[in-house]
Design an enzyme around this catalytic site. Structure first.
Site, PDB file in Angstrom:
ATOM      1  N   SER A 149       0.940  -0.973  -0.157  1.00  0.00           N
ATOM      2  CA  SER A 149       0.133  -0.368  -0.175  1.00  0.00           C
ATOM      3  C   SER A 149       1.020   0.863   0.169  1.00  0.00           C
ATOM      4  O   SER A 149       1.682   1.443  -1.102  1.00  0.00           O
ATOM      5  CB  SER A 149      -0.998  -0.640   1.379  1.00  0.00           C
ATOM      6  N   GLU A 244      -9.943  -4.679  -6.077  1.00  0.00           N
ATOM      7  CA  GLU A 244      -9.047  -3.588  -5.278  1.00  0.00           C
ATOM      8  C   GLU A 244      -9.392  -2.325  -6.163  1.00  0.00           C
ATOM      9  O   GLU A 244      -8.910  -1.900  -6.941  1.00  0.00           O
ATOM     10  CB  GLU A 244      -7.784  -4.086  -5.001  1.00  0.00           C
TER      11      GLU A 244
END
Length: 303
Positions: A149, A244
């Protein structure tokens, strides 16, 4: 009764949407979100065969996770959390699984989080850690930079800083569910908004507001390394889930790296959400992601 992998996946998605994604849309204080994330990550199984040793590096708390006495490569992992969440506590169990799968030493640490510490404090602290590793005699060719991330953002930004300062470059990078474009221009932010079980656009916006001083442009390559000149970087392994919201950050980065002549491999995992690797103990796709990053790391080791 044996539970099917699909049932586990669906249950985990529903749980994450309730426990993490929904609260992240409510503008809760960072301290509340940090506590919730640390409690959630307690359910992730820790590999008991990995030895954990506390360290201090460049003034930061750190841990060395070792699967064996001798490891030829060091994976320097930078945790995610939208620049204001995450810690060694949230990522320790997951990284013991990485260490066990790769049979490589893993280093992770608690870097300065926003809003208490805004850009560029985290990147400067990580650069200091890298310099200390070199000063300790660890060779750059034996270091793999890894991140998930926003940690993938910082890992890539660190590699670019190393290149800019003409320091010995790492052997490669592993970017898991990377958050590379703080302008939030990826199309997947829209079409995967309801599908991502973990990450919300509201959490990204909050993280950006906490992380960036008002004077810094979101498109600055130092904070959005998607916009950086990538030529000359070492091999890169990129992973993303098909559900995602940051899928396009990974896809567009892969295309841009290809154009720059960087050796990059990109893996999409069907039905998976942001940072699904953290929950790899329960899903075949998660196990495959660990196997893929391990294969990449070992190819670098042979080189």
């Amino acid at each position: 009764m044996k539970i099917s992998p699909l049932t586990k996946q669906l249950f985990t998605e529903r749980f994450l949407k309730t426990a993490i994604r929904a609260p992240s849309q409510l503008n809760l204080p960072p301290s509340t979100m940090r506590f919730a994330l640390e409690q959630l990550c307690r359910i992730i199984p820790q590999n008991p065969d990995i030895r954990i040793r506390p360290l201090r590096l460049a003034g930061l708390r750190a841990e060395e996770l070792k699967p064996q006495n001798e490891s030829t490569q060091l994976i320097f992992h930078i945790h995610g959390g939208a620049f204001f969440l995450g810690s060694m506590n949230t990522h320790r169990a997951f990284l013991t699984q990485v260490a066990a799968r790769t049979q490589m030493q893993v280093l992770h640490l608690d870097y300065p989080l926003s809003p208490e510490h805004q850009y560029p404090e985290a990147l400067e602290a990580l650069f200091d850690v890298y310099c200390q590793l070199l000063d300790q005699g660890i060779q750059a060719k034996d270091i793999i930079l890894s991140g998930d991330s926003c940690g993938a953002n910082l890992a890539l930004a660190l590699a670019l800083r190393i290149q800019k300062d003409a320091l010995p470059q790492v052997s490669g990078l592993i970017l898991m569910s990377p958050f590379l474009d703080l302008t939030l221009s990826s199309e997947s932010l829209r079409f995967n908004r309801k599908h991502d079980a973990l990450l919300s656009i509201e959490a990204l916006e909050a993280g950006i507001d906490y992380y960036l001083p008002k004077s810094v442009d979101r498109a600055d390559p130092c904070v959005s390394p998607f916009f950086a000149e990538l030529a000359g970087l070492p091999p890169i392994h990129v992973q993303a889930g098909s559900k995602e919201i940051l899928l396009d950050d990974a896809q567009r980065f892969k295309d841009k790296a290809d154009e720059a002549g960087v050796e990059v491999e990109f893996k999409i995992y069907t039905g998976m959400w942001h940072n699904f690797q953290m929950f790899s103990a329960w899903f075949e796709e998660g196990q495959r992601a660990l196997a893929d990053l391990s294969d990449f790391a070992h190819r670098l080791d042979r080189d």
